[in-house]
Enzyme design. Structure first.
Site, PDB file in Angstrom:
ATOM      1  N   CYS A 104       0.828  -1.212   0.000  1.00  0.00           N
ATOM      2  CA  CYS A 104       0.000   0.000   0.000  1.00  0.00           C
ATOM      3  C   CYS A 104       0.864   1.265   0.000  1.00  0.00           C
ATOM      4  CB  CYS A 104      -0.982  -0.031   1.160  1.00  0.00           C
ATOM      5  SG  CYS A 104      -2.268  -1.273   0.932  1.00  0.00           S
ATOM      6  N   HIS A 188      -3.365  -5.711   1.333  1.00  0.00           N
ATOM      7  CA  HIS A 188      -2.668  -6.151   2.549  1.00  0.00           C
ATOM      8  C   HIS A 188      -2.554  -7.678   2.571  1.00  0.00           C
ATOM      9  CE1 HIS A 188      -2.524  -2.259   4.636  1.00  0.00           C
ATOM     10  NE2 HIS A 188      -3.675  -2.020   4.038  1.00  0.00           N
ATOM     11  N   GLU A 190      -1.083  -9.380   4.692  1.00  0.00           N
ATOM     12  CA  GLU A 190      -0.938  -9.849   6.069  1.00  0.00           C
ATOM     13  C   GLU A 190      -2.251 -10.142   6.761  1.00  0.00           C
ATOM     14  OE1 GLU A 190      -0.653  -5.309   6.021  1.00  0.00           O
ATOM     15  OE2 GLU A 190       0.106  -7.000   4.851  1.00  0.00           O
ATOM     16  N   SER A 242     -10.579  -9.379  34.256  1.00  0.00           N
ATOM     17  CA  SER A 242     -11.858  -8.903  33.729  1.00  0.00           C
ATOM     18  C   SER A 242     -12.897  -9.989  33.500  1.00  0.00           C
ATOM     19  CB  SER A 242     -11.621  -8.189  32.393  1.00  0.00           C
ATOM     20  OG  SER A 242     -11.251  -9.123  31.393  1.00  0.00           O
ATOM     21  N   GLY A 243     -12.480 -11.245  33.482  1.00  0.00           N
ATOM     22  CA  GLY A 243     -13.397 -12.316  33.118  1.00  0.00           C
ATOM     23  C   GLY A 243     -13.340 -12.653  31.650  1.00  0.00           C
ATOM     24  N   GLY A 244     -12.522 -11.916  30.891  1.00  0.00           N
ATOM     25  CA  GLY A 244     -12.351 -12.174  29.475  1.00  0.00           C
ATOM     26  C   GLY A 244     -11.125 -13.009  29.177  1.00  0.00           C
ATOM     27  N   ASP A 246      -8.089 -12.305  27.552  1.00  0.00           N
ATOM     28  CA  ASP A 246      -6.716 -11.817  27.651  1.00  0.00           C
ATOM     29  C   ASP A 246      -6.202 -11.833  29.086  1.00  0.00           C
ATOM     30  OD1 ASP A 246      -7.065 -11.304  24.915  1.00  0.00           O
ATOM     31  OD2 ASP A 246      -7.919  -9.341  25.372  1.00  0.00           O
ATOM     32  N   SER A 247      -6.987 -11.328  30.021  1.00  0.00           N
ATOM     33  CA  SER A 247      -6.530 -11.325  31.409  1.00  0.00           C
ATOM     34  C   SER A 247      -6.481 -12.743  31.971  1.00  0.00           C
ATOM     35  CB  SER A 247      -7.422 -10.438  32.281  1.00  0.00           C
ATOM     36  OG  SER A 247      -8.756 -10.901  32.318  1.00  0.00           O
TER      37      SER A 247
END
Length: 546
Positions: A104, A188, A190, A242-244, A246-247
């Site tokens: 790009c 893109h 990627e 957080s309950g998600g 990632d954490s």
């Protein structure tokens, strides 16, 4: 923020030589990060191929620096600037004879450098398009003559005798081209929407550039555990839990790091009484999903290495949000409360570190990423980026996007229920409410989210959707409920298909399903007058409303 090559000074060259020795290679590639939201995905693709790639700062790296490194190939990412606005870059690098792949903006820059016109397009291309190429071309070896690619650009490169045009799309007459050792694509490779993007990078690195060496990447989880263990030792950590997904992954990394430290000393920590948990998981309540708190306690309460504490900050959030209208102002207000609460809890616990599940996606959208002088757009301010805590931060997923974080979690045994939960914004429901956030609107947003997610699970659509949500808009609509005329909020539902959150497509949910969800919401929530569904992709929109 993340390690970036800036200058070929003596120490940097020595460090690179040592890295080559470890990898048993004399090859390296350079990726110039020009500020694209996808630059990390290019690095991720190259890491997957096993090549040794350094991210380079276009504002400081010169042609002389590049000559000292003698890379096998050079890749220039996209970015928000225009080629004729001349983003910082030493154009002499294009004249070194080293193979270059411009993506790009990177393509537009070398085209402009050799005198090819780059102009503003009358028909800008955003989203997925069909790429066409013909002939026997090494960049597209193994790629079908027609394949989907993801484009996001407003400028176009015009046909010119200096260019060997090797690909087009409907609105882009020069979607891929070559000029000697310079190669370029106006899409893109990627992102996941470009079906054969990995093959294109493979062809460039090992075909065009002649790369030979593939360094098998070390198991990422083991590497991160080792780094965390070295940092933590016998110290205490506050984790924003957080309950998600990632954490939760960070929690399991911390657990493994603590366990790996035990054989080298006492199981009890020097900075805490024997037998006391060395990690405090703080769950902040008030702008959360209906079942986040339940998941935190289900998976992390009652364990000997972590103590879970819920802090109800509903009043603090509402006070800080009073009078705030724009999404940016609301995000900033939320950040202030979030930081204040974590600092207070860390002091009470006697923590030495604050840990967060920050992803590279968060950093990139906030306008950061690789420490580069290139212009980078700020898409939105994330709650967990650049907070400047009084304590050192642990952010082991900082170089990851959502899918790589999930894979690390799987290798650690994180339960699939946590890994496959839809992402949820750190600012929570406040970015799913247009205008001022009130207690009433928070209650509506939480009820709508509960119904929508429950129905997605019932219809067995939840796992096929990457993320879904609902927004309490600032619009009201007149309707009838029973024999009465009523006026209620318009709720906007949305759901997307994605892999990593950098790009997404609007999920094509069955019409009858949407009708059913709409009936439930309007019947069960008195304050809602009507329901609509968003069909825009990312780009041009972001996944969350604000």
């Amino acid at each position: 923020m993340l390690q970036t090559f800036k200058q070929a000074d003596h120490q940097t060259l020595a460090d690179i030589a040592e890295e080559k020795r470890v990898r048993k290679t004399d090859e390296l590639f350079l990726l110039f990060s020009l500020g694209s939201q996808f630059d990390h995905l290019i690095k991720q693709k190259l890491d997957t191929l096993g090549v040794f790639c350094l991210v380079a700062d276009p504002a400081s790296v010169t042609a002389d620096d590049v000559k000292k490194l003698a890379p096998k190939g050079i890749i220039l990412s996209g970015g928000p600037a225009s080629a004729y606005e001349l983003p910082p870059f030493d154009g002499k690098i294009f004249d070194l004879g080293i193979p270059v792949l411009g993506v790009c903006l990177g393509f537009q820059m070398w085209a402009y450098h050799i005198g090819v016109p780059v102009t503003l397009s009358e028909k800008r291309e955003f989203g997925t398009h069909t790429f066409n190429f013909s002939g026997d071309n090494p960049l597209f070896a193994g790629v079908p003559a027609k394949s989907p690619v993801m484009e996001t650009h407003g400028d176009i490169i015009n046909p010119d005798p200096k260019l060997e045009i090797i690909g087009t799309t409907d609105n882009t007459p020069v979607a891929a081209a070559r000029h000697g050792h310079l190669w370029g694509v106006q899409f893109h490779p990627e992102v996941t929407e470009t079906q054969y993007g990995g093959q294109i990078y493979e062809n460039f690195c090992f075909g065009i550039c002649g790369g030979r060496d593939r360094f098998p990447a070390a198991e990422m989880a083991a590497q991160k555990i080792h780094e965390l263990a070295a940092a933590i030792r016998s110290k205490k950590v506050l984790l924003a839990l957080s309950g998600g997904t990632d954490s939760a992954v960070v929690a399991y990394l911390l657990k493994s790091a603590i366990n790996s430290n035990k054989p080298h000393g006492s199981a009890a920590h020097q900075d805490a009484p024997a037998g006391k948990p060395s990690v405090l998981g703080v769950y902040i309540k008030g702008i959360d999903r209906p079942d986040d708190e339940h998941n935190v306690h289900k998976y992390f309460s009652g364990q000997d290495w972590i103590k879970v504490k819920t802090v109800d900050a509903t009043k603090e959030f509402l006070a800080a949000l009073k009078g705030k209208i724009s999404m940016k102002d609301k995000r900033l207000a939320m950040r202030g409360i979030y930081k204040q609460l974590l600092e207070q809890q860390a002091e009470t616990f006697g923590a030495d570190f604050i840990a967060q599940g920050t992803l590279y996606t968060d950093v990139s959208e906030t306008g950061g990423g690789y420490d580069s002088g290139a212009k980078k757009a700020q898409i939105k301010i994330h709650h967990n980026v650049n907070l400047e805590f009084s304590l050192p931060e642990l952010q082991p997923l900082l170089d990851c996007v959502k899918d790589t974080g999930r894979n690390i979690g799987r290798s650690l045994g994180v339960p699939e229920e946590l890994l496959l939960r839809h992402p949820f914004p750190g600012p929570g429901l406040i970015v799913r409410i247009e205008g001022e956030v009130t207690a009433e609107k928070l209650a509506i947003a939480r009820k709508v989210d509960g119904i929508f997610i429950e129905e997605l699970r019932q219809a067995k659509l939840y796992d096929s959707v990457w993320q879904a949500g609902a927004v309490v808009t600032a619009s009201n609509i007149t309707g009838t409920k029973g024999d009465d005329a009523v006026e209620g909020h318009v709720v906007a539902l949305w759901a997307v298909w994605s892999v990593n959150g950098f790009t997404a497509r609007a999920a094509e949910l069955p019409y009858e399903f949407l009708k059913h969800v709409s009936r439930r919401i309007t019947n069960e929530i008195r304050e809602v007058g009507g329901v609509v569904y968003r069909i825009s992709d990312k780009p041009p929109v972001t996944i969350e409303w604000g």
